[in-house]
Design a protein around this motif. Structure first.
Motif, PDB file in Angstrom:
ATOM      1  N   ILE A  91      23.071  13.168 -10.159  1.00 18.89           N
ATOM      2  CA  ILE A  91      21.881  12.653 -10.334  1.00 18.89           C
ATOM      3  C   ILE A  91      21.009  13.197 -11.791  1.00 18.89           C
ATOM      4  O   ILE A  91      20.277  12.953 -12.719  1.00 18.89           O
ATOM      5  N   ILE A  92      21.204  14.856 -11.376  1.00 14.87           N
ATOM      6  CA  ILE A  92      19.585  15.571 -12.276  1.00 14.87           C
ATOM      7  C   ILE A  92      20.788  15.354 -14.144  1.00 14.87           C
ATOM      8  O   ILE A  92      20.522  14.884 -15.024  1.00 14.87           O
ATOM      9  N   GLU A  93      22.360  16.020 -13.932  1.00 13.19           N
ATOM     10  CA  GLU A  93      23.087  15.450 -14.776  1.00 13.19           C
ATOM     11  C   GLU A  93      22.506  13.532 -15.182  1.00 13.19           C
ATOM     12  O   GLU A  93      22.913  13.626 -16.774  1.00 13.19           O
TER      13      GLU A  93
ATOM     14  N   HIS B  15      14.195  17.465 -10.897  1.00 12.95           N
ATOM     15  CA  HIS B  15      14.976  18.259  -9.645  1.00 12.95           C
ATOM     16  C   HIS B  15      14.068  18.161  -8.363  1.00 12.95           C
ATOM     17  O   HIS B  15      14.176  19.146  -7.908  1.00 12.95           O
ATOM     18  N   LEU B  16      13.193  17.591  -8.242  1.00 14.65           N
ATOM     19  CA  LEU B  16      12.394  16.861  -7.547  1.00 14.65           C
ATOM     20  C   LEU B  16      12.378  15.561  -6.518  1.00 14.65           C
ATOM     21  O   LEU B  16      12.606  15.567  -5.055  1.00 14.65           O
ATOM     22  N   ILE B  17      13.281  14.878  -7.156  1.00 14.26           N
ATOM     23  CA  ILE B  17      13.006  13.804  -6.870  1.00 14.26           C
ATOM     24  C   ILE B  17      14.714  13.619  -6.607  1.00 14.26           C
ATOM     25  O   ILE B  17      15.278  12.319  -6.036  1.00 14.26           O
ATOM     26  N   SER B  18      15.704  14.132  -6.728  1.00 15.13           N
ATOM     27  CA  SER B  18      16.697  14.101  -7.416  1.00 15.13           C
ATOM     28  C   SER B  18      17.271  13.645  -5.573  1.00 15.13           C
ATOM     29  O   SER B  18      18.344  13.029  -5.327  1.00 15.13           O
ATOM     30  N   SER B  19      16.999  14.831  -4.990  1.00 17.85           N
ATOM     31  CA  SER B  19      17.294  15.106  -2.935  1.00 17.85           C
ATOM     32  C   SER B  19      17.596  13.120  -2.541  1.00 17.85           C
ATOM     33  O   SER B  19      17.658  13.300  -1.660  1.00 17.85           O
ATOM     34  N   THR B  20      15.931  13.044  -3.315  1.00 15.07           N
ATOM     35  CA  THR B  20      15.975  11.777  -2.179  1.00 15.07           C
ATOM     36  C   THR B  20      16.264  10.719  -2.535  1.00 15.07           C
ATOM     37  O   THR B  20      16.845   9.906  -2.192  1.00 15.07           O
ATOM     38  N   LEU B  21      17.139  10.494  -3.536  1.00 10.88           N
ATOM     39  CA  LEU B  21      17.687   9.771  -4.579  1.00 10.88           C
ATOM     40  C   LEU B  21      19.041   9.871  -4.206  1.00 10.88           C
ATOM     41  O   LEU B  21      19.767   8.907  -4.146  1.00 10.88           O
TER      42      LEU B  21
ATOM     43  N   GLU C 157      32.533   6.999  -3.791  1.00  7.85           N
ATOM     44  CA  GLU C 157      32.105   8.943  -3.541  1.00  7.85           C
ATOM     45  C   GLU C 157      31.016   8.952  -2.934  1.00  7.85           C
ATOM     46  O   GLU C 157      29.633   8.246  -3.926  1.00  7.85           O
ATOM     47  N   ASP C 158      29.935   9.906  -2.196  1.00  4.77           N
ATOM     48  CA  ASP C 158      28.974   9.600  -2.227  1.00  4.77           C
ATOM     49  C   ASP C 158      28.262  10.923  -3.519  1.00  4.77           C
ATOM     50  O   ASP C 158      29.019  11.448  -3.988  1.00  4.77           O
ATOM     51  N   THR C 159      27.335  10.302  -4.120  1.00  7.16           N
ATOM     52  CA  THR C 159      26.762  11.044  -4.757  1.00  7.16           C
ATOM     53  C   THR C 159      25.961  12.496  -4.100  1.00  7.16           C
ATOM     54  O   THR C 159      25.647  12.477  -3.130  1.00  7.16           O
ATOM     55  N   ASN C 160      25.403  13.175  -5.617  1.00  4.14           N
ATOM     56  CA  ASN C 160      24.538  14.612  -5.096  1.00  4.14           C
ATOM     57  C   ASN C 160      23.740  14.916  -6.407  1.00  4.14           C
ATOM     58  O   ASN C 160      23.938  13.983  -7.027  1.00  4.14           O
TER      59      ASN C 160
END
Length: 452
Positions: free
Chosen positions: A421-423, A446-452, A414-417
């Motif tokens: 990633i933060i957890e 909290h800043l890089i999680s969306s990019t990853l 499944e796609d991650t979110n």
């Protein structure tokens, strides 16, 4: 002294080797007095017991070790001759030991109970001849034993066949025992000296709280670059490392002997404070002169007060570090006792990897492990080759033979979110990252999680 109770007598930084006391089969008990030899080897040396030379009988007691991380083969041993043993019988064993040390640098310490200041019979003369004809030299030539109303004797000595490396030797006079300690100083090869020195580390980055906050500001300012320019993980890492260099990289790298392994409670902030204390000290030292040996008292008091506060903070940091370790392993008695023994200075030294493979000394753990695996997996094959009676032993198959067949059509992804990633980043343990410290990832998650 017995090998079974060697842990009762430990020296910090040394590993002990003991020979069991003489056991009398007739009385079914150990000799109660005047028996047992021991040797302490510094932890900077790799060594192994030489069982060929370790002897314990009614004529001689000896323990020998081979030092394996010196440029040349080196043997160190301790010998004791019981006074009741005939010198003639002792000579037979000692001559055999010396003959087996040919071609090696050897250092033998011992209570030989033969007075070299006054040789009184043929057997004692033979003892001296055995030493010299074997290429050894006694390093002690003065009295080592004295008792009230008795003549002083030289019965303790150090024998070596490496007299050229001797710096000095002698006797330490004391009133603790009738035997005075003997000593010998030699020049160590460069490699051994370097092994004893604490390795300095070069610090390229400063991951202080202020710099981590600066890193988050840098990422926040360029968040659009992360969203639109990072089409691959490599592109993300390149941009992320650029932001780390801008925020945390030192203009001038620093070198230090302190590291997280030796003093894990010493933080980057404490290192800066220690350096400031050193600067205050040198500033005060510069103010001293022949006319004013006490120097500037204002500078001295500033240095003294700062040192007092810093020592208190370091002590508190160390205390909090071990409190945290005790709390972390609460309920685990094994781990708790390991921490207690570490605080008592009783922690076990790790075995040093030092193997000779095909005549070459190997330190690489992976190479050593592979050689062990190769040896045990080839046992059956080698036995088959050596046996010609038609009996063949089935060899060990490949590890793939013991695994179930792979199924390549039953995996679901499944796609991650961002939340996952933060957890995941929060679950990372300190010291596990190879390139980027965990504290950097946690701070910027909290800043890089969306990019990853």
């Amino acid at each position: 002294i017995n090998a079974c109770n060697q842990n009762l007598y430990q020296l910090d930084g040394y590993t002990s080797c003991y020979q069991d006391r003489l056991f009398h089969k007739s009385s079914n008990q150990y000799k109660s007095k005047g028996s047992g030899v021991g040797l302490y080897v510094h932890n900077s040396f790799n060594f192994s017991l030489d069982n060929r030379l370790c002897i314990c009988n009614e004529y001689i007691e000896a323990v020998f070790v081979n030092i394996t991380n010196l440029p040349e083969p080196t043997v160190v041993g301790v010998i004791y001759r019981p006074p009741s043993a005939q010198v003639r019988d002792f000579n037979v064993y000692y001559e055999k030991i010396l003959s087996q040390l040919e071609g090696k640098k050897a250092y033998i310490l011992g209570d030989f109970n033969v007075n070299l200041l006054e040789v009184s019979n043929n057997h004692e003369n033979n003892f001296e001849e055995i030493i010299f004809t074997s290429g050894f030299t006694p390093l002690i030539s003065t009295f080592t034993h004295e008792m009230p109303h008795c003549s002083k004797t030289c019965i303790d000595n150090i024998h070596t066949n490496d007299i050229d490396s001797s710096i000095t030797s002698g006797v330490l006079l004391n009133k603790i025992s009738h035997h005075h300690p003997v000593f010998f100083l030699k020049e160590l090869p460069q490699s051994a000296q370097e092994a004893k020195k604490a390795e300095k580390i070069t610090i390229q980055y400063d991951y202080s709280s202020a710099n981590l906050n600066k890193l988050c500001d840098e990422i926040d300012k360029g968040i659009a670059q992360f969203h639109y320019n990072c089409n691959s993980f490599e592109a993300f890492m390149t941009l992320f490392n650029e932001k780390i260099d801008i925020s945390c990289k030192l203009t001038t790298p620093k070198t230090s002997k302190r590291n997280s392994i030796v003093n894990p409670w010493i933080t980057a902030g404490l290192i800066n404070s220690i350096e400031k204390k050193a600067r205050l000290y040198f500033d005060w030292k510069k103010s001293r002169s022949a006319d004013n040996p006490d120097g500037n008292q204002v500078m001295y008091m500033a240095y003294k007060d700062y040192r007092k506060q810093l020592n208190s903070i370091i002590k508190m940091a160390k205390t909090n570090y071990y409190i945290g370790k005790f709390e972390k392993h609460s309920g685990n008695s094994k781990k708790t006792w390991q921490i207690i023994n570490e605080l008592r200075g009783k922690s076990k030294t790790q075995a040093k990897c030092d193997f000779v493979i095909d005549g070459e000394r190997v330190l690489c753990r992976r190479a050593i492990a592979n050689k062990f695996n190769m040896y045990f997996t080839s046992l059956a094959e080698n036995l088959n080759k050596s046996i010609d009676d038609g009996l063949h032993i089935q060899g060990i198959g490949s590890f793939m033979d013991y695994m179930s067949k792979s199924i390549d059509k039953s995996i679901f992804m499944e796609d991650t979110n961002s939340e996952e990633i933060i957890e995941t980043i929060k679950s990372f343990k300190n010291g596990k990252a190879s390139d980027i410290p965990i504290c950097v990832l946690r701070k910027s998650a909290h800043l890089i999680s969306s990019t990853l």
